[in-house]
Design an enzyme around this catalytic site. Structure first.
Site, PDB file in Angstrom:
ATOM      1  N   GLY A   1       0.796  -1.228   0.000  1.00 22.11           N
ATOM      2  CA  GLY A   1       0.000   0.000   0.000  1.00 22.11           C
ATOM      3  C   GLY A   1       0.822   1.268   0.000  1.00 22.11           C
ATOM      4  O   GLY A   1       0.319   2.337   0.354  1.00 22.11           O
TER       5      GLY A   1
ATOM      6  N   SER B   1       2.373   4.530  -1.318  1.00 26.41           N
ATOM      7  CA  SER B   1       2.035   5.472  -2.403  1.00 26.41           C
ATOM      8  C   SER B   1       3.097   6.539  -2.592  1.00 26.41           C
ATOM      9  O   SER B   1       3.128   7.188  -3.630  1.00 26.41           O
ATOM     10  CB  SER B   1       0.677   6.128  -2.130  1.00 26.41           C
ATOM     11  OG  SER B   1       0.710   6.856  -0.927  1.00 26.41           O
TER      12      SER B   1
ATOM     13  N   HIS C   1       9.060   5.857   4.992  1.00 23.90           N
ATOM     14  CA  HIS C   1       8.391   6.619   6.045  1.00 23.90           C
ATOM     15  C   HIS C   1       7.715   5.670   7.021  1.00 23.90           C
ATOM     16  O   HIS C   1       7.245   4.595   6.630  1.00 23.90           O
ATOM     17  CB  HIS C   1       7.368   7.608   5.474  1.00 23.90           C
ATOM     18  CG  HIS C   1       6.398   7.030   4.483  1.00 23.90           C
ATOM     19  ND1 HIS C   1       6.748   6.770   3.187  1.00 23.90           N
ATOM     20  CD2 HIS C   1       5.099   6.655   4.614  1.00 23.90           C
ATOM     21  CE1 HIS C   1       5.691   6.270   2.539  1.00 23.90           C
ATOM     22  NE2 HIS C   1       4.688   6.180   3.394  1.00 23.90           N
TER      23      HIS C   1
END
Ligand code: AMP
Length: 119
Positions: free
Chosen positions: A98, A100, A105
Site C-alpha cells: 500500500g 504510495s 516513512h
C-alpha cells in the site's frame, strides 16, 4: 540536493523545507510531519532526510539511520501525547504493502484504538 534524491520526491522536499508541511519533530537525520490525509486523530509521518525508497532500499550503511529513525518514533509519539494509551507504527512497502510515496516513512497513528488485522 543529494545525487540519490529524485527531483520530484515530495518527502525530500518536505525534509529540506522546500515544500511546506506541519512539522512536529526534526533532528539531523529525521523529520516528522502531519499526514495530509489523516487516518486517525493523530497521524504523523516520520521520514529520514536521506532518500531511500522503502525498507527494501536499506543497506548495512544505513544501520545508524535506522536506529535514529526507530528511536525517534517513541519520542514523537510521546510528544504528541500517545505514549500512555499506545499507538501504531506502520511502514508500507511496495504495491501490495500500500505504499504510495516512494520515500521510506513510518506512519505513527494514535488517538483511537487500532484494529487488527489491518486491511
Ligand atoms: P504510503 O501510502 O504508506 O506511501 O503513505 C503516504 C502518505 O503520505 C499518505 O498517508 C498520504 O496521505 C501522505 N501524504 C502525501 N503527500 C503528503 C504531503 N504533502 N504532506 C503530508 N502527507 C502527505
Amino acid at each position: 540536493m543529494s545525487p540519490d534524491q529524485p527531483p520530484s520526491c515530495i518527502f525530500c522536499k518536505i525534509a529540506s523545507g522546500e515544500l511546506e508541511s506541519d512539522i512536529v519533530y526534526s533532528d539531523d537525520q529525521c523529520v516528522a510531519f502531519r499526514d495530509l490525509n489523516p487516518q486517525a486523530p493523530v497521524h504523523v509521518l516520520l521520514v529520514p532526510r536521506k532518500h531511500i525508497e522503502n525498507l527494501n532500499g536499506l543497506t548495512p550503511d544505513d544501520r545508524g539511520l535506522v536506529g535514529a529513525l526507530v528511536s525517534a518514533a517513541p519520542m514523537v509519539a510521546a510528544q504528541l501525547g500517545l505514549a500512555v494509551d499506545g499507538y501504531r507504527v506502520v511502514a508500507n512497502v511496495g504495491r501490495f504493502g500500500g505504499q504510495s510515496v516512494d520515500h521510506l516513512h513510518l506512519h505513527i497513528l494514535g488517538g483511537r484504538p487500532m484494529r487488527w488485522p489491518p486491511g
